[in-house]
Design a protein around this motif. Structure first.
Motif, mmCIF file in Angstrom:
data_model
loop_
_atom_site.group_PDB
_atom_site.id
_atom_site.type_symbol
_atom_site.label_atom_id
_atom_site.label_comp_id
_atom_site.label_asym_id
_atom_site.label_seq_id
_atom_site.Cartn_x
_atom_site.Cartn_y
_atom_site.Cartn_z
ATOM 1 N N TYR A 232 0.799 -1.219 0.000
ATOM 2 C CA TYR A 232 0.000 0.000 0.000
ATOM 3 C C TYR A 232 0.834 1.272 0.000
ATOM 4 O O TYR A 232 0.358 2.338 -0.387
ATOM 5 N N ASN A 233 2.092 1.192 0.457
ATOM 6 C CA ASN A 233 2.884 2.396 0.709
ATOM 7 C C ASN A 233 3.946 2.672 -0.347
ATOM 8 O O ASN A 233 4.921 3.366 -0.089
ATOM 9 N N ASP B 281 -17.415 -12.669 11.731
ATOM 10 C CA ASP B 281 -18.077 -11.394 11.927
ATOM 11 C C ASP B 281 -17.329 -10.285 11.187
ATOM 12 O O ASP B 281 -16.152 -10.420 10.865
ATOM 13 N N TYR B 282 -18.033 -9.185 10.937
ATOM 14 C CA TYR B 282 -17.447 -7.999 10.293
ATOM 15 C C TYR B 282 -16.861 -8.321 8.912
ATOM 16 O O TYR B 282 -15.757 -7.905 8.575
ATOM 17 N N VAL B 283 -17.612 -9.087 8.122
ATOM 18 C CA VAL B 283 -17.212 -9.339 6.739
ATOM 19 C C VAL B 283 -17.625 -8.129 5.906
ATOM 20 O O VAL B 283 -18.802 -7.824 5.752
ATOM 21 N N ALA B 284 -16.640 -7.409 5.382
ATOM 22 C CA ALA B 284 -16.853 -6.195 4.600
ATOM 23 C C ALA B 284 -15.508 -5.753 4.074
ATOM 24 O O ALA B 284 -14.464 -6.288 4.476
ATOM 25 N N LEU B 285 -15.486 -4.791 3.173
ATOM 26 C CA LEU B 285 -14.200 -4.202 2.787
ATOM 27 C C LEU B 285 -13.527 -3.587 4.003
ATOM 28 O O LEU B 285 -12.331 -3.779 4.234
ATOM 29 N N PHE B 286 -14.312 -2.860 4.793
ATOM 30 C CA PHE B 286 -13.830 -2.251 6.032
ATOM 31 C C PHE B 286 -14.610 -2.876 7.181
ATOM 32 O O PHE B 286 -15.828 -2.703 7.274
ATOM 33 N N SER C 199 -2.018 -4.288 -3.547
ATOM 34 C CA SER C 199 -1.718 -3.172 -2.657
ATOM 35 C C SER C 199 -2.918 -2.833 -1.776
ATOM 36 O O SER C 199 -2.754 -2.427 -0.623
ATOM 37 N N LEU C 200 -4.148 -3.021 -2.298
ATOM 38 C CA LEU C 200 -5.321 -2.811 -1.454
ATOM 39 C C LEU C 200 -5.388 -3.854 -0.350
ATOM 40 O O LEU C 200 -5.642 -3.528 0.817
ATOM 41 N N ALA C 201 -5.144 -5.112 -0.702
ATOM 42 C CA ALA C 201 -5.195 -6.180 0.294
ATOM 43 C C ALA C 201 -4.129 -6.009 1.372
ATOM 44 O O ALA C 201 -4.334 -6.418 2.518
ATOM 45 N N SER C 202 -3.027 -5.395 1.039
ATOM 46 C CA SER C 202 -1.958 -5.212 2.017
ATOM 47 C C SER C 202 -2.358 -4.244 3.130
ATOM 48 O O SER C 202 -1.778 -4.271 4.214
ATOM 49 N N ILE C 203 -3.367 -3.386 2.882
ATOM 50 C CA ILE C 203 -3.848 -2.503 3.948
ATOM 51 C C ILE C 203 -4.470 -3.337 5.060
ATOM 52 O O ILE C 203 -4.193 -3.140 6.247
ATOM 53 N N GLY C 204 -5.336 -4.283 4.694
ATOM 54 C CA GLY C 204 -5.972 -5.128 5.681
ATOM 55 C C GLY C 204 -4.984 -5.960 6.470
ATOM 56 O O GLY C 204 -5.215 -6.267 7.640
ATOM 57 N N ALA C 205 -3.884 -6.321 5.844
ATOM 58 C CA ALA C 205 -2.877 -7.150 6.498
ATOM 59 C C ALA C 205 -1.939 -6.346 7.380
ATOM 60 O O ALA C 205 -1.069 -6.920 8.044
ATOM 61 N N PRO D 167 -10.527 -7.850 6.320
ATOM 62 C CA PRO D 167 -11.247 -6.578 6.404
ATOM 63 C C PRO D 167 -10.430 -5.509 7.119
ATOM 64 O O PRO D 167 -9.748 -5.785 8.117
ATOM 65 N N ILE D 168 -10.496 -4.295 6.628
ATOM 66 C CA ILE D 168 -9.694 -3.187 7.140
ATOM 67 C C ILE D 168 -10.378 -2.616 8.375
ATOM 68 O O ILE D 168 -11.478 -2.054 8.285
ATOM 69 N N GLY D 169 -9.758 -2.763 9.536
ATOM 70 C CA GLY D 169 -10.291 -2.228 10.782
ATOM 71 C C GLY D 169 -10.993 -3.266 11.628
ATOM 72 O O GLY D 169 -11.747 -4.108 11.128
ATOM 73 N N THR D 170 -10.732 -3.212 12.936
ATOM 74 C CA THR D 170 -11.422 -4.039 13.926
ATOM 75 C C THR D 170 -11.907 -3.120 15.044
ATOM 76 O O THR D 170 -11.540 -1.944 15.101
#
Length: 375
Positions: A21-22, A107-112, A40-46, A77-80
């Motif tokens: 992402y960076n 739980d919390y299945v979403a992009l974010f 790169s998008l998936a790396s944000i969640g990781a 998913p991005i954010g907990t």
């Protein structure tokens, strides 16, 4: 404010081989990390340490390779709730295609997964052809929205869940604002609190200038816009068909103790209520207020419970074509000149259509904050 951009829409050599992402940008509001591709998008969640950074989607992307499978291409998913996403995600009028995830125990299945904070914002994004199935707090864009904003986002495809709180865009809105969004995804849950836009809109949350065209199916508390409303709705409508396997089922809200103004529904509604007070063309069970709200007299409302009684609480019935013209009572209080477009031959749509790549020669439109908002 919005301004046109002249970003190169051809082959972008700066994105070749990028997997993090960076690679571009510094993560500030003025210089967000620019997301090139699905990797790169998936790396944000990781990378949970990045969930307070700012991002801008540089190109449309296909997310089909990133699913629930823990094989190196797992979507996280991005954010907990412990570490929420708390910054700005600029979709840049691009599209995320084929978000696919199936785990009925998750739980919390979403992009974010979890978005929180007054500065948290997701905007200017199309999420196309989603196919997701989760447990609680399942939605295409955000599982939980706490004080943040989701603005100018469109969703299509299918959202499915096996437990409470399911929405086309957001599962649970707690003090957040959702505005200028459209859902056409089919939303289905075997449980309760199910809505075309949001499962629940809590007391300090709201949805404005938005509409649902997708079908919605659930148990108790099922509605075309939200399953349960204790916050506010303004300038919203539903044209999708609503089915509940129990009671508190409505075209706009399954239950409302909040404030709804400038709303209408044209979709059919089916529910099961022994008393007949909990299946309605606009709202199933109501203790809230309704202003300038309408329903189509051609909408069919069915209660398969004993007594077969339904209600028209909250609104006035008019013929379907009344919703086509901005000069008719259902739309005279709506901002048709700036926010909505009324063609005279169909239901209104959002205008200008910022999500359309054909809107102007350049298919990107950048959100630029005031200097005081820069980080």
């Amino acid at each position: 404010t919005f301004s046109a951009c002249s970003e190169d829409m051809g082959i972008d050599s700066t994105c070749h081989g990028v997997t993090t992402y960076n690679a571009q940008g510094s993560g500030t509001r003025a210089d967000p990390y620019r997301i090139c591709n699905a990797a790169s998008l998936a790396s944000i969640g990781a990378t949970s340490s990045a969930w307070n950074k700012n991002f801008k989607l540089k190109h449309s992307l296909d997310l089909s390779a990133y699913t629930q499978t823990a094989d190196g291409t797992q979507w996280i998913p991005i954010g907990t709730s412990a570490t929420p996403f708390s910054a700005h995600f600029d979709g840049n009028r691009r599209t995320i295609d084929n978000f696919t995830y199936t785990d009925l125990n998750k739980d919390y299945v979403a992009l974010f997964g979890y978005v929180k904070g007054g500065r948290a914002e997701i905007r200017d994004l199309t999420v196309s052809d989603v196919s997701i199935s989760g447990n609680s707090y399942t939605a295409a864009v955000a599982g939980y929205l706490d004080l943040g904003k989701i603005i100018n986002v469109s969703v299509s495809g299918g959202v499915n869940a096996d437990s409470a709180y399911t929405g086309g865009l957001v599962a649970y809105i707690n003090g957040g604002l959702v505005g200028e969004v459209k859902n056409s995804a089919a939303v289905t849950s075997t449980a309760n609190y199910v809505g075309g836009i949001a499962g629940i809109v809590d007391s300090s949350g709201g949805i404005i200038n938005s509409y649902n065209t997708g079908s919605v199916r659930g148990g108790v508390y099922v509605g075309g816009i939200s399953g349960d409303l204790s916050g506010y709705l303004n300038n919203v409508y539903n044209s999708g068909n609503i089915v509940g396997t129990s009671f508190r089922i409505g075209g706009i809200n399954g239950r409302s103790s909040g404030v709804a103004s400038n709303s209408f529904s044209t979709g059919n509604v089916i529910g099961v209520s022994a008393s007949g007070t909990s299946v309605g063309v606009l709202v199933g069970q109501n203790s809230g207020s309704w202003e300038n709200s309408f329903y189509s007299t051609s909408a069919v409302v069915t209660n398969t419970g004993s007594g077969n009684v339904t209600n028209t609480t909250g609104g006035t019935g008019v013929s379907l074509d009344n919703f086509y013209y901005s000069t008719n009572a259902p739309l005279t209080s709506w901002n048709v000149s700036d926010t909505w477009k009324s063609s005279g031959t169909s239901l209104p749509t959002l205008e200008p259509n910022l999500l359309s790549s054909s809107w102007g020669d350049c298919s990107c439109l950048l959100y630029t904050s005031d200097a005081a908002d820069e980080e």
